[in-house]
Design an enzyme around this catalytic site. Structure first.
Site, PDB file in Angstrom:
ATOM      1  N   HIS A 123       0.560  -1.664  -0.116  1.00  0.00           N
ATOM      2  CA  HIS A 123       0.524  -0.038  -0.078  1.00  0.00           C
ATOM      3  C   HIS A 123       0.718   1.704  -0.021  1.00  0.00           C
ATOM      4  O   HIS A 123       0.185   2.254  -0.353  1.00  0.00           O
ATOM      5  CB  HIS A 123      -0.762   0.012   1.559  1.00  0.00           C
ATOM      6  CG  HIS A 123      -2.183  -1.207   0.737  1.00  0.00           C
ATOM      7  ND1 HIS A 123      -3.004  -1.337  -0.031  1.00  0.00           N
ATOM      8  CD2 HIS A 123      -1.681  -1.221   1.794  1.00  0.00           C
ATOM      9  CE1 HIS A 123      -3.836  -2.294   0.100  1.00  0.00           C
ATOM     10  NE2 HIS A 123      -3.430  -3.071   1.656  1.00  0.00           N
TER      11      HIS A 123
ATOM     12  N   ASP B  47      -2.094 -10.620  -2.718  1.00  0.00           N
ATOM     13  CA  ASP B  47      -3.493 -10.041  -1.407  1.00  0.00           C
ATOM     14  C   ASP B  47      -4.841  -9.559  -1.548  1.00  0.00           C
ATOM     15  O   ASP B  47      -4.934  -9.131  -2.940  1.00  0.00           O
ATOM     16  CB  ASP B  47      -2.514  -8.601  -1.189  1.00  0.00           C
ATOM     17  CG  ASP B  47      -3.188  -8.275   0.450  1.00  0.00           C
ATOM     18  OD1 ASP B  47      -2.055  -8.653   1.060  1.00  0.00           O
ATOM     19  OD2 ASP B  47      -3.935  -7.381   0.706  1.00  0.00           O
TER      20      ASP B  47
ATOM     21  N   HIS C 102      -6.036  -6.752  -0.743  1.00  0.00           N
ATOM     22  CA  HIS C 102      -6.610  -5.983  -1.027  1.00  0.00           C
ATOM     23  C   HIS C 102      -5.485  -5.164  -1.865  1.00  0.00           C
ATOM     24  O   HIS C 102      -4.577  -5.574  -2.887  1.00  0.00           O
ATOM     25  CB  HIS C 102      -5.630  -4.530   0.163  1.00  0.00           C
ATOM     26  CG  HIS C 102      -6.257  -5.005   1.640  1.00  0.00           C
ATOM     27  ND1 HIS C 102      -5.601  -5.973   2.546  1.00  0.00           N
ATOM     28  CD2 HIS C 102      -7.286  -4.773   2.610  1.00  0.00           C
ATOM     29  CE1 HIS C 102      -6.814  -6.550   3.455  1.00  0.00           C
ATOM     30  NE2 HIS C 102      -8.177  -5.400   3.579  1.00  0.00           N
TER      31      HIS C 102
ATOM     32  N   ASP D 109      -5.089 -12.875   3.161  1.00  0.00           N
ATOM     33  CA  ASP D 109      -5.838 -11.947   3.836  1.00  0.00           C
ATOM     34  C   ASP D 109      -6.999 -13.177   2.450  1.00  0.00           C
ATOM     35  O   ASP D 109      -8.169 -12.453   2.231  1.00  0.00           O
ATOM     36  CB  ASP D 109      -5.897 -10.612   3.824  1.00  0.00           C
ATOM     37  CG  ASP D 109      -4.724  -9.831   3.318  1.00  0.00           C
ATOM     38  OD1 ASP D 109      -4.507 -10.369   1.985  1.00  0.00           O
ATOM     39  OD2 ASP D 109      -4.382  -8.865   3.201  1.00  0.00           O
TER      40      ASP D 109
HETATM   41  C1  SP5 Z   1      -1.535  -5.037   3.802  1.00  0.00           C
HETATM   42  C2  SP5 Z   1      -2.180  -5.125   4.186  1.00  0.00           C
HETATM   43  O1  SP5 Z   1      -3.386  -6.065   3.654  1.00  0.00           O
HETATM   44  N1  SP5 Z   1      -2.878  -3.842   4.455  1.00  0.00           N
HETATM   45  C3  SP5 Z   1      -4.785  -3.858   4.681  1.00  0.00           C
HETATM   46  C4  SP5 Z   1      -4.712  -2.381   5.303  1.00  0.00           C
HETATM   47  C5  SP5 Z   1      -6.354  -2.635   5.725  1.00  0.00           C
HETATM   48  N2  SP5 Z   1      -7.078  -1.382   6.603  1.00  0.00           N
HETATM   49  C6  SP5 Z   1      -8.595  -1.216   6.312  1.00  0.00           C
HETATM   50  C7  SP5 Z   1      -8.845  -1.092   7.303  1.00  0.00           C
HETATM   51  C8  SP5 Z   1     -10.880  -1.348   6.956  1.00  0.00           C
HETATM   52  C9  SP5 Z   1     -11.131  -1.158   8.427  1.00  0.00           C
HETATM   53  N3  SP5 Z   1     -12.371  -2.744   8.142  1.00  0.00           N
HETATM   54  C10 SP5 Z   1     -13.070  -2.853   8.910  1.00  0.00           C
HETATM   55  C11 SP5 Z   1     -14.082  -3.787   9.053  1.00  0.00           C
HETATM   56  C12 SP5 Z   1     -14.161  -4.717  10.265  1.00  0.00           C
HETATM   57  N4  SP5 Z   1     -15.445  -5.802   9.515  1.00  0.00           N
HETATM   58 ZN    ZN Z   2      -4.032  -7.064   2.237  1.00  0.00          ZN
END
Ligand code: SP5
Ligand code: ZN
Length: 340
Positions: free
Chosen positions: A161, A195, A197, A284
């Site tokens: 990211h 990943d 994301h 993930d």
């Molecule tokens: C490297 C990596 O996988 N980073 C991911 C960062 C994601 N952060 C997102 C946070 C979004 C939180 N949403 C919470 C929902 C809980 N049900």
């Molecule tokens: Zn991720």
């Protein structure tokens, strides 16, 4: 398989992150993740855990803006001398909407300029840990350049990211991008990001380049973080047009649907004819990941490894996300085991 790992990651342990709606939760990207993966790797007969080499700052500056790296280096000390109420971790509360060009002098102003969300928390050891993590990725890249068929960088913090000049999503230095850029000085490189994301930072770094093909398969940013990158129509710019691809997936994507998409991505990689492959390997996508909504099983992750490995390219595998700590060991070793 050579596995590059540094204990320095333990110095990066933010006390919390802030979820949607403002909830403070324990930091999901925690040191225990590495312990689970290491434990599983040490139970195999093929993983050789090695300290990374120190490559210095040049390969990092080749990918990231120098002033951004300086910010990572000095921000903790600066933070301690501010009059903020809670100094447990550096987090801004104002963000540089649509990359406004003004960079403020104050620490919190710069933090908002250089951070995209409330999960890339900076603490005392963050910079040191991020450097060691990048050195793991560079060491894995060097191993494959020197003839290893594959190597694994057990990176923490993760990197995909982090863009040229910003941190976000638990990432500070883009380990996979640093490794891919380092390899690109030798020959053609493809970087495949699996990943959950979108690898928005990797996309940002290589968007206008035609020497590194970047492909990300991820949850559709229409509903999922990072929201502002990862759409299918983002295909690169200038001479890089067509040399970046995104494969956004719906929530609930199962093994079969995921593997069909993966096959399309692998076909693009074959057409590009790279000499080296870098994989941003996040776990993930696993069905029981607390952050994910994609439903790939452990068997599915192993099959993903098998199909990527069938490209038969020298491959540097770089750890990204994955937050179901109980499953990280079996998923990571299952995936890596296909590259031996
Ligand atoms: C490297 C990596 O996988 N980073 C991911 C960062 C994601 N952060 C997102 C946070 C979004 C939180 N949403 C919470 C929902 C809980 N049900
Ligand atoms: Zn991720």
């Amino acid at each position: 398989m050579k596995v590059y790992y540094s204990e320095t990651h333990r110095k990066h342990e933010p006390p919390f992150e802030v979820f949607d709606g403002g909830l403070r939760v324990p930091y999901l990207e925690n040191p225990d993740r590495m312990d689970r993966i290491l434990q599983a790797l040490r139970a195999t007969d093929w993983a050789e855990v090695i300290e990374p080499m120190d490559f210095g700052l040049d390969p990092i500056h080749a990918v990231h803006d120098k002033e951004y790296v300086d910010f990572l280096a000095s921000s903790w000390t600066e933070w301690l001398s501010t009059d903020s109420w809670d100094k447990s971790t550096l987090l801004p509360s104002t963000f540089a909407l649509r990359r406004h060009p003004q960079k403020p002098a104050s620490l919190l102003g710069r933090a908002g300029y250089y951070m995209m969300d409330l999960s890339a928390c900076i603490v005392e050891g963050t910079y040191e840990a991020a450097l060691a993590s990048a050195n793991c990725a560079l060491s894995a890249a060097q191993a494959v350049a020197n003839g290893e068929h594959s190597a694994f960088a057990l990176c923490r913090p993760p990197g995909h990211h982090a863009g040229k000049d910003y941190a976000g999503g638990y990432c500070f230095i883009n380990n996979a991008a640093v490794a891919a850029n380092w390899l690109s000085a030798k020959d053609r490189v493809a970087l495949l990001d699996i990943d959950y994301h979108c690898g928005n930072g990797t996309q940002d770094i290589f968007y206008e380049r035609d020497d590194v093909l970047t492909i990300s398969i991820h949850a559709d940013p229409n509903f999922e973080y990072p929201h502002f990158a990862g759409y299918a129509d983002e295909r690169g710019k200038g001479k890089g047009l067509g040399v970046h691809r995104n494969f956004p997936l719906p929530a609930g994507t199962d093994d079969i649907a995921y593997l069909n998409t993966l096959d399309r991505a692998l076909e693009l990689i074959r057409e590009f004819k790279p000499v080296y492959l870098v994989v941003s390997a996040g776990m993930d996508i696993y069905a029981d990941d607390p952050l994910g909504k994609i439903k790939v099983t452990t068997d599915g992750i192993i099959e993903i490894g098998k199909r990527i490995s069938a490209l038969n390219l020298p491959t540097a595998i770089v750890m990204e996300g994955g937050y179901n700590n109980d499953a990280l060991g079996k998923n990571s070793t299952g995936f890596l085991g296909e590259f031996r």
